[in-house]
Each structure stands twice: as C-alpha cells, then as structure tokens.
Write a protein that holds these residues in place. Structure first.
Motif, PDB file in Angstrom:
ATOM      1  N   ARG A   1      34.840  66.687  60.356  1.00 19.70           N
ATOM      2  CA  ARG A   1      36.186  67.272  60.507  1.00 19.70           C
ATOM      3  C   ARG A   1      37.233  66.224  60.893  1.00 19.70           C
ATOM      4  NH1 ARG A   1      34.318  71.246  64.643  1.00 19.70           N
ATOM      5  NH2 ARG A   1      32.522  72.190  63.651  1.00 19.70           N
ATOM      6  N   PHE A   2      36.760  65.025  61.195  1.00 22.75           N
ATOM      7  CA  PHE A   2      37.679  63.987  61.663  1.00 22.75           C
ATOM      8  C   PHE A   2      38.522  63.392  60.545  1.00 22.75           C
ATOM      9  CE2 PHE A   2      36.100  62.035  65.968  1.00 22.75           C
ATOM     10  CZ  PHE A   2      36.578  63.154  66.618  1.00 22.75           C
ATOM     11  N   GLU A   3      39.736  62.975  60.930  1.00 24.38           N
ATOM     12  CA  GLU A   3      40.596  62.187  60.040  1.00 24.38           C
ATOM     13  C   GLU A   3      40.035  60.761  60.015  1.00 24.38           C
ATOM     14  OE1 GLU A   3      43.484  63.217  58.448  1.00 24.38           O
ATOM     15  OE2 GLU A   3      43.026  65.246  59.108  1.00 24.38           O
ATOM     16  N   THR A   4      40.500  59.981  59.042  1.00 26.28           N
ATOM     17  CA  THR A   4      40.049  58.592  58.925  1.00 26.28           C
ATOM     18  C   THR A   4      40.248  57.810  60.226  1.00 26.28           C
ATOM     19  OG1 THR A   4      40.505  58.606  56.570  1.00 26.28           O
ATOM     20  CG2 THR A   4      40.371  56.452  57.610  1.00 26.28           C
ATOM     21  N   TRP A   5      41.443  57.906  60.829  1.00 21.00           N
ATOM     22  CA  TRP A   5      41.725  57.121  62.037  1.00 21.00           C
ATOM     23  C   TRP A   5      40.769  57.498  63.173  1.00 21.00           C
ATOM     24  CZ3 TRP A   5      43.228  58.889  66.872  1.00 21.00           C
ATOM     25  CH2 TRP A   5      43.659  60.224  66.960  1.00 21.00           C
ATOM     26  N   GLN A   6      40.384  58.781  63.238  1.00 20.87           N
ATOM     27  CA  GLN A   6      39.479  59.217  64.309  1.00 20.87           C
ATOM     28  C   GLN A   6      38.078  58.641  64.100  1.00 20.87           C
ATOM     29  OE1 GLN A   6      40.511  63.352  63.516  1.00 20.87           O
ATOM     30  NE2 GLN A   6      41.027  63.633  65.674  1.00 20.87           N
ATOM     31  N   ASN A   7      37.597  58.691  62.866  1.00 21.64           N
ATOM     32  CA  ASN A   7      36.278  58.115  62.578  1.00 21.64           C
ATOM     33  C   ASN A   7      36.263  56.611  62.814  1.00 21.64           C
ATOM     34  OD1 ASN A   7      34.383  60.138  61.988  1.00 21.64           O
ATOM     35  ND2 ASN A   7      35.227  60.448  59.949  1.00 21.64           N
ATOM     36  N   LEU A   8      37.328  55.929  62.404  1.00 21.73           N
ATOM     37  CA  LEU A   8      37.389  54.473  62.612  1.00 21.73           C
ATOM     38  C   LEU A   8      37.410  54.137  64.103  1.00 21.73           C
ATOM     39  CD1 LEU A   8      39.916  53.352  59.817  1.00 21.73           C
ATOM     40  CD2 LEU A   8      37.451  52.898  59.889  1.00 21.73           C
TER      41      LEU A   8
ATOM     42  N   LEU B   1      33.722  47.370  59.086  1.00 24.58           N
ATOM     43  CA  LEU B   1      34.593  46.618  58.170  1.00 24.58           C
ATOM     44  C   LEU B   1      34.510  47.169  56.746  1.00 24.58           C
ATOM     45  CD1 LEU B   1      33.980  42.949  59.427  1.00 24.58           C
ATOM     46  CD2 LEU B   1      35.902  44.454  59.968  1.00 24.58           C
ATOM     47  N   HIS B   2      33.299  47.511  56.313  1.00 25.19           N
ATOM     48  CA  HIS B   2      33.134  48.115  54.980  1.00 25.19           C
ATOM     49  C   HIS B   2      33.900  49.434  54.897  1.00 25.19           C
ATOM     50  CE1 HIS B   2      30.467  45.460  52.808  1.00 25.19           C
ATOM     51  NE2 HIS B   2      29.692  45.336  53.880  1.00 25.19           N
ATOM     52  N   ALA B   3      33.891  50.198  55.981  1.00 29.66           N
ATOM     53  CA  ALA B   3      34.604  51.488  56.011  1.00 29.66           C
ATOM     54  C   ALA B   3      36.100  51.277  55.838  1.00 29.66           C
ATOM     55  CB  ALA B   3      34.324  52.225  57.320  1.00 29.66           C
ATOM     56  N   ILE B   4      36.634  50.271  56.519  1.00 30.99           N
ATOM     57  CA  ILE B   4      38.074  49.984  56.410  1.00 30.99           C
ATOM     58  C   ILE B   4      38.402  49.519  54.985  1.00 30.99           C
ATOM     59  CG2 ILE B   4      39.957  48.478  57.185  1.00 30.99           C
ATOM     60  CD1 ILE B   4      38.565  48.404  59.955  1.00 30.99           C
ATOM     61  N   ILE B   5      37.582  48.616  54.453  1.00 30.50           N
ATOM     62  CA  ILE B   5      37.838  48.057  53.117  1.00 30.50           C
ATOM     63  C   ILE B   5      37.745  49.145  52.034  1.00 30.50           C
ATOM     64  CG2 ILE B   5      36.950  46.468  51.348  1.00 30.50           C
ATOM     65  CD1 ILE B   5      36.024  44.669  53.812  1.00 30.50           C
ATOM     66  N   ALA B   6      36.699  49.980  52.124  1.00 27.24           N
ATOM     67  CA  ALA B   6      36.465  50.983  51.077  1.00 27.24           C
ATOM     68  C   ALA B   6      37.241  52.282  51.307  1.00 27.24           C
ATOM     69  CB  ALA B   6      34.971  51.291  50.991  1.00 27.24           C
ATOM     70  N   GLY B   7      37.721  52.481  52.536  1.00 26.14           N
ATOM     71  CA  GLY B   7      38.433  53.714  52.845  1.00 26.14           C
ATOM     72  C   GLY B   7      37.513  54.923  52.960  1.00 26.14           C
ATOM     73  N   GLU B   8      36.213  54.672  53.107  1.00 29.06           N
ATOM     74  CA  GLU B   8      35.225  55.751  53.287  1.00 29.06           C
ATOM     75  C   GLU B   8      34.712  55.657  54.717  1.00 29.06           C
ATOM     76  OE1 GLU B   8      33.969  58.014  50.941  1.00 29.06           O
ATOM     77  OE2 GLU B   8      35.645  57.347  49.716  1.00 29.06           O
ATOM     78  N   THR B   9      34.925  56.696  55.508  1.00 27.13           N
ATOM     79  CA  THR B   9      34.576  56.528  56.923  1.00 27.13           C
ATOM     80  C   THR B   9      33.449  57.417  57.442  1.00 27.13           C
ATOM     81  OG1 THR B   9      36.295  58.103  57.576  1.00 27.13           O
ATOM     82  CG2 THR B   9      36.909  55.757  57.528  1.00 27.13           C
ATOM     83  N   LEU B  10      33.236  58.572  56.837  1.00 31.28           N
ATOM     84  CA  LEU B  10      32.277  59.513  57.415  1.00 31.28           C
ATOM     85  C   LEU B  10      30.851  58.965  57.449  1.00 31.28           C
ATOM     86  CD1 LEU B  10      31.519  62.234  58.655  1.00 31.28           C
ATOM     87  CD2 LEU B  10      31.305  63.137  56.344  1.00 31.28           C
ATOM     88  N   GLU B  11      30.381  58.504  56.295  1.00 36.26           N
ATOM     89  CA  GLU B  11      29.002  57.985  56.229  1.00 36.26           C
ATOM     90  C   GLU B  11      28.792  56.841  57.207  1.00 36.26           C
ATOM     91  OE1 GLU B  11      27.052  56.914  52.426  1.00 36.26           O
ATOM     92  OE2 GLU B  11      28.149  58.646  51.641  1.00 36.26           O
ATOM     93  N   GLN B  12      29.788  55.956  57.265  1.00 40.17           N
ATOM     94  CA  GLN B  12      29.681  54.802  58.158  1.00 40.17           C
ATOM     95  C   GLN B  12      29.692  55.217  59.628  1.00 40.17           C
ATOM     96  OE1 GLN B  12      31.290  54.203  55.212  1.00 40.17           O
ATOM     97  NE2 GLN B  12      30.450  52.265  54.521  1.00 40.17           N
ATOM     98  N   ALA B  13      30.513  56.217  59.959  1.00 40.12           N
ATOM     99  CA  ALA B  13      30.571  56.680  61.357  1.00 40.12           C
ATOM    100  C   ALA B  13      29.199  57.208  61.785  1.00 40.12           C
ATOM    101  CB  ALA B  13      31.642  57.752  61.518  1.00 40.12           C
ATOM    102  N   ILE B  14      28.578  57.977  60.899  1.00 39.19           N
ATOM    103  CA  ILE B  14      27.244  58.523  61.186  1.00 39.19           C
ATOM    104  C   ILE B  14      26.236  57.386  61.303  1.00 39.19           C
ATOM    105  CG2 ILE B  14      25.344  59.901  60.218  1.00 39.19           C
ATOM    106  CD1 ILE B  14      27.550  61.778  59.048  1.00 39.19           C
ATOM    107  N   LYS B  15      26.356  56.413  60.394  1.00 38.84           N
ATOM    108  CA  LYS B  15      25.415  55.289  60.384  1.00 38.84           C
ATOM    109  C   LYS B  15      25.500  54.474  61.684  1.00 38.84           C
ATOM    110  CE  LYS B  15      23.149  52.137  57.405  1.00 38.84           C
ATOM    111  NZ  LYS B  15      23.270  51.108  56.424  1.00 38.84           N
ATOM    112  N   ILE B  16      26.732  54.195  62.126  1.00 36.32           N
ATOM    113  CA  ILE B  16      26.904  53.402  63.353  1.00 36.32           C
ATOM    114  C   ILE B  16      26.371  54.165  64.559  1.00 36.32           C
ATOM    115  CG2 ILE B  16      28.597  52.364  64.921  1.00 36.32           C
ATOM    116  CD1 ILE B  16      30.199  51.536  62.451  1.00 36.32           C
TER     117      ILE B  16
END
Length: 195
Positions: free
Chosen positions: A11-18, A104-119
């Motif tokens: 449910r998070f926006e990009t900035w929240q996930n980052l 960094l990949h999340a910022i570059i690709a603009g995809e944040t959800l998968e990366q947030a879960i992964k981290i």
C-alpha cells in the motif's frame, strides 16, 4: 520466514518504500563498518556511508540530481568476497552491501515493492545466520520466530512502517526523523554498535 509487514508494504507510495529500505540499510551499516575495521579497509566504510547519505539526500532534497548508476559501480567495488575472509563478520557485511545494492536498483528502476520486501528479508536473514552460527545448528521457523533478536528486528521494522504509514503525502520530517533516530542509536540489526 514470513513477515506480515510485507503485505502492508504493497500500500506504500514509492517514497515510503524507499525510506523503509534506507532505514534498514542504515541499521545494517554498523555491520559493514565493523567488518571494514577488522579487515583494515576504513575507506570502504566511508564509501558505503556516502552512498547511503546520497540516498537520504535524494529522499529529502527536492530536485537533487544524483547519478545512482555511478553509486552502484562504487558499491560493487567494495563488496567483500566471502572466500577471502575466514571470520563471520564478512557475512553481515555482505548482507549490508546486498541490501544497499537492492535499494540503488530500486531507485534506478523505479520499482520499489519487491526490493523493500527483499531488504526486509535480508535483514532478518543476517540475524538468522548469526543465531545459527552461534548455536551451531540450523534453526526451524519456530525457533526463529521465538528468538528475541528476530522479535526485536520485527518490532523495528513495524515501528518504521507505522511512522511512514501516518503520512499520506510525501513528507520530509518523518524521513529526517527516522534517519536521525537510527544514526543516534547506532546499533545494527545484530547488535553491533558504532562507538
């Protein structure tokens, strides 16, 4: 190990996930720094910190122009090779690098959800690996769930989530507050302290 927070991150926006990811990287930084002290590579700890500082700048300074591809290259140059070290500290250091790389990949690709879960998973995995190494055995999901260290990590992740969840619009104050709180605490997910 399943973490109920992962469903909520959808449910998070990009900035929240980052911001969530940056917070977890901030918590893993002391692990990398300790490794650099032991391995006598203090300059690498500075590079990691600088990259993370640029992420915070990107999140809080409007119109900040940062080349994250370059930062990713810098990070790739300081990732420790597990085969070159015999002490345990290389494992959490590698996890810290992997987490920052995902960010960094999340910022570059603009995809944040998968990366947030992964981290989130990487951070939990660091703790699980430490516990297994200390107890010299593989731990079951039940063992891990009941471990105090895992509980504490879940609490911190939820606390970060709840702080960010209070804001509908992108707001710099909670981002700066979270960063300051984690830096002041200076304690990693496995209890390593920055003196």
């Amino acid at each position: 190990m399943r973490n109920p927070i992962h469903k909520r991150l959808e449910r998070f926006e990009t900035w929240q996930n980052l911001t969530f990811m940056a917070c977890l990287c901030e918590r893993m930084y002391p692990n990398y720094r300790l490794f650099c002290q032991v391995a006598e590579q203090p300059e690498n700890a500075k590079i990691y910190q600088n990259i993370l500082n640029l992420v915070w700048e990107y999140l809080t300074v409007k119109g900040a122009k940062i080349n994250f591809e370059t930062q990713l290259e810098k990070l790739e140059n300081i990732i420790p090779d597990v085969n070159e070290y015999t002490f345990f500290g290389v494992v959490p250091a590698l996890d810290a690098c992997e987490a920052l790389s995902e960010l960094l990949h999340a910022i570059i690709a603009g995809e944040t959800l998968e990366q947030a879960i992964k981290i989130s998973q990487i951070s939990m995995q660091t703790i699980a690996t430490l516990l297994e190494s200390e107890q010299e055995r593989e731990l079951s999901e039940t063992d891990l769930k009941s471990a105090v260290e895992i509980q504490e990590e879940l609490d911190v992740q939820w606390q970060i989530y709840r702080t960010l969840n209070e804001y509908e619009e992108r707001d710099i104050d909670p981002i700066l507050d979270l960063k300051a709180e984690l830096r002041t605490a200076g304690i990693s997910n496995i209890g390593v302290e920055i003196d």
